[in-house]
Design a protein around this motif. Sequence first.
Motif, PDB file in Angstrom:
ATOM      1  N   GLN A 172       0.823  -1.205   0.000  1.00  0.00           N
ATOM      2  CA  GLN A 172       0.000   0.000   0.000  1.00  0.00           C
ATOM      3  C   GLN A 172       0.857   1.254   0.000  1.00  0.00           C
ATOM      4  O   GLN A 172       0.517   2.256  -0.634  1.00  0.00           O
ATOM      5  CB  GLN A 172      -0.934  -0.020   1.216  1.00  0.00           C
ATOM      6  CG  GLN A 172      -2.031  -1.071   1.110  1.00  0.00           C
ATOM      7  CD  GLN A 172      -2.828  -1.212   2.384  1.00  0.00           C
ATOM      8  OE1 GLN A 172      -2.341  -0.888   3.469  1.00  0.00           O
ATOM      9  NE2 GLN A 172      -4.053  -1.705   2.270  1.00  0.00           N
ATOM     10  N   ARG A 181      -4.294   2.679  -5.438  1.00  0.00           N
ATOM     11  CA  ARG A 181      -4.686   1.971  -4.230  1.00  0.00           C
ATOM     12  C   ARG A 181      -4.753   0.482  -4.518  1.00  0.00           C
ATOM     13  O   ARG A 181      -4.981   0.043  -5.651  1.00  0.00           O
ATOM     14  CB  ARG A 181      -6.042   2.472  -3.721  1.00  0.00           C
ATOM     15  CG  ARG A 181      -7.202   2.185  -4.670  1.00  0.00           C
ATOM     16  CD  ARG A 181      -8.486   2.844  -4.224  1.00  0.00           C
ATOM     17  NE  ARG A 181      -9.570   2.576  -5.155  1.00  0.00           N
ATOM     18  CZ  ARG A 181     -10.392   1.545  -5.071  1.00  0.00           C
ATOM     19  NH1 ARG A 181     -10.241   0.685  -4.084  1.00  0.00           N
ATOM     20  NH2 ARG A 181     -11.359   1.365  -5.950  1.00  0.00           N
ATOM     21  N   ASP A 183      -6.513  -2.894  -2.354  1.00  0.00           N
ATOM     22  CA  ASP A 183      -7.244  -3.383  -1.185  1.00  0.00           C
ATOM     23  C   ASP A 183      -8.169  -4.500  -1.635  1.00  0.00           C
ATOM     24  O   ASP A 183      -8.051  -4.994  -2.772  1.00  0.00           O
ATOM     25  CB  ASP A 183      -8.026  -2.252  -0.504  1.00  0.00           C
ATOM     26  CG  ASP A 183      -8.872  -1.444  -1.484  1.00  0.00           C
ATOM     27  OD1 ASP A 183      -9.402  -2.039  -2.439  1.00  0.00           O
ATOM     28  OD2 ASP A 183      -8.983  -0.218  -1.313  1.00  0.00           O
ATOM     29  N   ASP A 184      -9.102  -4.897  -0.765  1.00  0.00           N
ATOM     30  CA  ASP A 184      -9.994  -6.001  -1.102  1.00  0.00           C
ATOM     31  C   ASP A 184     -10.871  -5.688  -2.307  1.00  0.00           C
ATOM     32  O   ASP A 184     -11.202  -6.578  -3.092  1.00  0.00           O
ATOM     33  CB  ASP A 184     -10.884  -6.347   0.101  1.00  0.00           C
ATOM     34  CG  ASP A 184     -10.085  -6.945   1.246  1.00  0.00           C
ATOM     35  OD1 ASP A 184      -8.937  -7.356   1.007  1.00  0.00           O
ATOM     36  OD2 ASP A 184     -10.606  -6.990   2.377  1.00  0.00           O
ATOM     37  N   THR A 185     -11.265  -4.435  -2.457  1.00  0.00           N
ATOM     38  CA  THR A 185     -12.139  -4.070  -3.568  1.00  0.00           C
ATOM     39  C   THR A 185     -11.376  -3.811  -4.862  1.00  0.00           C
ATOM     40  O   THR A 185     -11.955  -3.860  -5.939  1.00  0.00           O
ATOM     41  CB  THR A 185     -12.950  -2.809  -3.203  1.00  0.00           C
ATOM     42  OG1 THR A 185     -12.046  -1.740  -2.920  1.00  0.00           O
ATOM     43  CG2 THR A 185     -13.821  -3.069  -1.984  1.00  0.00           C
ATOM     44  N   SER A 186     -10.094  -3.515  -4.752  1.00  0.00           N
ATOM     45  CA  SER A 186      -9.253  -3.294  -5.932  1.00  0.00           C
ATOM     46  C   SER A 186      -7.928  -4.028  -5.723  1.00  0.00           C
ATOM     47  O   SER A 186      -6.900  -3.422  -5.416  1.00  0.00           O
ATOM     48  CB  SER A 186      -9.013  -1.793  -6.141  1.00  0.00           C
ATOM     49  OG  SER A 186      -8.206  -1.565  -7.279  1.00  0.00           O
ATOM     50  N   PRO A 187      -7.936  -5.371  -5.872  1.00  0.00           N
ATOM     51  CA  PRO A 187      -6.778  -6.176  -5.462  1.00  0.00           C
ATOM     52  C   PRO A 187      -5.639  -6.250  -6.469  1.00  0.00           C
ATOM     53  O   PRO A 187      -4.627  -6.870  -6.185  1.00  0.00           O
ATOM     54  CB  PRO A 187      -7.393  -7.560  -5.239  1.00  0.00           C
ATOM     55  CG  PRO A 187      -8.556  -7.604  -6.176  1.00  0.00           C
ATOM     56  CD  PRO A 187      -9.071  -6.202  -6.296  1.00  0.00           C
ATOM     57  N   CYS A 189      -2.984  -3.989  -8.933  1.00  0.00           N
ATOM     58  CA  CYS A 189      -2.504  -2.626  -9.160  1.00  0.00           C
ATOM     59  C   CYS A 189      -1.127  -2.649  -9.811  1.00  0.00           C
ATOM     60  O   CYS A 189      -0.265  -3.445  -9.437  1.00  0.00           O
ATOM     61  CB  CYS A 189      -2.443  -1.856  -7.834  1.00  0.00           C
ATOM     62  SG  CYS A 189      -1.943  -0.130  -8.021  1.00  0.00           S
ATOM     63  N   LYS A 303      -9.838   3.141 -12.147  1.00  0.00           N
ATOM     64  CA  LYS A 303     -11.100   3.661 -11.624  1.00  0.00           C
ATOM     65  C   LYS A 303     -10.939   4.072 -10.166  1.00  0.00           C
ATOM     66  O   LYS A 303     -10.101   3.526  -9.441  1.00  0.00           O
ATOM     67  CB  LYS A 303     -12.193   2.596 -11.732  1.00  0.00           C
ATOM     68  CG  LYS A 303     -12.505   2.161 -13.146  1.00  0.00           C
ATOM     69  CD  LYS A 303     -13.545   1.057 -13.149  1.00  0.00           C
ATOM     70  CE  LYS A 303     -13.828   0.577 -14.568  1.00  0.00           C
ATOM     71  NZ  LYS A 303     -14.800  -0.545 -14.583  1.00  0.00           N
ATOM     72  N   LEU A 305     -12.917   4.902  -6.275  1.00  0.00           N
ATOM     73  CA  LEU A 305     -13.763   4.089  -5.409  1.00  0.00           C
ATOM     74  C   LEU A 305     -15.190   3.979  -5.925  1.00  0.00           C
ATOM     75  O   LEU A 305     -15.881   2.985  -5.660  1.00  0.00           O
ATOM     76  CB  LEU A 305     -13.767   4.677  -3.995  1.00  0.00           C
ATOM     77  CG  LEU A 305     -12.471   4.517  -3.190  1.00  0.00           C
ATOM     78  CD1 LEU A 305     -12.542   5.308  -1.900  1.00  0.00           C
ATOM     79  CD2 LEU A 305     -12.179   3.054  -2.912  1.00  0.00           C
ATOM     80  N   GLU A 306     -15.633   4.983  -6.675  1.00  0.00           N
ATOM     81  CA  GLU A 306     -16.993   4.946  -7.221  1.00  0.00           C
ATOM     82  C   GLU A 306     -17.066   4.206  -8.548  1.00  0.00           C
ATOM     83  O   GLU A 306     -18.133   4.104  -9.140  1.00  0.00           O
ATOM     84  CB  GLU A 306     -17.525   6.375  -7.410  1.00  0.00           C
ATOM     85  CG  GLU A 306     -17.824   7.112  -6.112  1.00  0.00           C
ATOM     86  CD  GLU A 306     -16.557   7.594  -5.413  1.00  0.00           C
ATOM     87  OE1 GLU A 306     -15.548   7.837  -6.129  1.00  0.00           O
ATOM     88  OE2 GLU A 306     -16.555   7.686  -4.177  1.00  0.00           O
ATOM     89  N   GLY A 307     -15.925   3.706  -9.027  1.00  0.00           N
ATOM     90  CA  GLY A 307     -15.909   2.969 -10.282  1.00  0.00           C
ATOM     91  C   GLY A 307     -15.880   3.828 -11.520  1.00  0.00           C
ATOM     92  O   GLY A 307     -16.193   3.363 -12.621  1.00  0.00           O
TER      93      GLY A 307
END
Length: 475
Positions: A172, A181, A183-187, A189, A303, A305-307
Motif C-alpha cells: 500500500q 490503491r 485493497d480487497d475491492t481493488s486487489p 494494481c 477507476k 472508489l466509485e468505479g
Amino acid sequence: MFGKRADAPKPRPTTTPAAPGPAAATAATPAAAPAPATAAPPPFVPPGEPVPQDDAHYRMKTTVFDALLSAVDLTELGRMDSGAKREELSDICREIIHVKGVLLSPSREEALIREICDDVLGLGPLEPLLCRDDIADIMVNGADKVYIEVNGKIELTPVRFRDNAQLMNICQRIVNAVGRRVDDTSPICDARLADGSRVNVIAPPLSLDGPTLTIRKFKKEKLTLEKLVNYNSVSPDCAAVMRIASASRCNILISGGTGSGKTTLLNCLTQFIEGGERVITCEDAAELQLQQSHVVRLETRPKNLEGVGEITMRDLVRNCLRMRPERIIVGEVRGPEAFDLLQAMNTGHDGSMGTLHANTPREAASRLENMIAMGGFNLPARAVREQIASALDVIVQAQRLRDGSRKITHVTEVIGMEGDVVVMQDLFVYDYLGEDSLGRMLGRHRSTGIRPHFYDKARYYGHDRELMAAIEKST
C-alpha cells in the motif's frame, strides 16, 4: 535531536494515530506485535553472528519500534531530507536500546537499527535487495518467500516479512506514493518506484497465499546500445542498424517475451532521438527514462472508489494526437490502442515506437491484428494488415535464452503487402551455435546482406553509407 525524551516510553499497542505529511504513512508500519511488558530482554548475541529472524528478534524490534514512534515528532520528521531522517532515527534508536538495557553486540545493534529505519523510511525487508544493482527482479510470494533474479536465474532469498499484514502495508505504501490503491475491492494494481522500477501488486482474495509483489528493477547505471554490445546482447553492426533506424525516424516495434529486455531496449533506442523533437510517452506505469529535454510523460489512471474516472491507454494515445507530437512512444501495446498507434504512424508521426509481447516478428504483426479486433473495429482483415504494413518499418525481436542471457534475435523489416500477406524480410538474425562447458549459449549475429527498405529514409538523414557498411560487414 528533536522529540527525544529523557526516558523511553513504555511499549504501547501497535495501533498508530494518523499524522499529517508523508511520514505518517511510513511510520504506521509496526514491525511486529508488541511484546508483553514483563517479557525478558533477548539474550546477548556475540559479534559476527548473523541476526536471527525469529520471534524473539521481532519482539525486540517491536519494543524499540513502539518506543521510537512515541519519541518522534512525525510532523517535524516529515520536513527533513532522507539522509537527516535516517541519522536522527538511528540516534534515537540507540538511546532507546541503551535506556531499556537491551544486550546486543555492536553488529547486531546496527543491523536492528538499520531494519527499523528501513521499516519507517523505506520498504522494510526489501531495502537491501533494492540496493543491489545485480538484481533484475524481486518476486515476493507472501510473507515467507522472496525470490530474486540474478544473471537471468531465479533464486530464493532468506528475506522474509513478519506476516502478511506487514507485506500488505508495504504494498500500500508503494501504490499510494503514485496515487493508486490496492485493497480487497481493488486487489490488482500496477505502480512504480521513485527510480521508475515497475511494480505489480495482487492482493487477497485473488492471491491465495498472501499479497504478491513483483518489482522489475532498473539498474542504477543507465544502459546504452554500446553497453548491450559489451554484454554480447547484440553485435556492433546490428546495433548500428538499429541506431540508424531510430535516428532516421523509422517506426519501430520491439517484440519479445516477459523479461526479455523490451523496455530496456526501447530506452536505448530513444537515446538517438534529436533533442529538439517533441516526444510524448504513454504508459500504464511510467518507467521510460528519456534523456531528451522536450518530453511529455503520460500515465493511465484506474477507476476510483466509485468505479469512474478511468483513463485507458487508448484515451492517452488518442489525446496525444491533439498535443502536436513529433514522436509517440507507447510503453506497451496490449489492447485496442494498437489501432490508434498505427493511425498515428500513418499520419505523419514518423519515428514512433512501442513494445508488445510476441515470440517472433511474424507473431508480433498477428498480435497487432488481434488487438485491433479486440477493440471491436469492424474492419476487413486485409484493411487491418494494410495498416500494419504501411505503418511499421522495423520489428526488433528480443529474447531471453535458457541460460538467462538476453539477445536480439531478429531485426526484421516490414516492406509491404503481397496479396493478403504482410511481407517481411530479416536484416539481422542470431544464429545459435551450441553452448560451452559452463552451459552458456553460443551464437553470432549475422546480416542477411539485403538492402534495407528504409534505405531512402536513411539517405535523407545522411546515414546511407553507414547503414550499408554495417549490413555488408556482417554478411
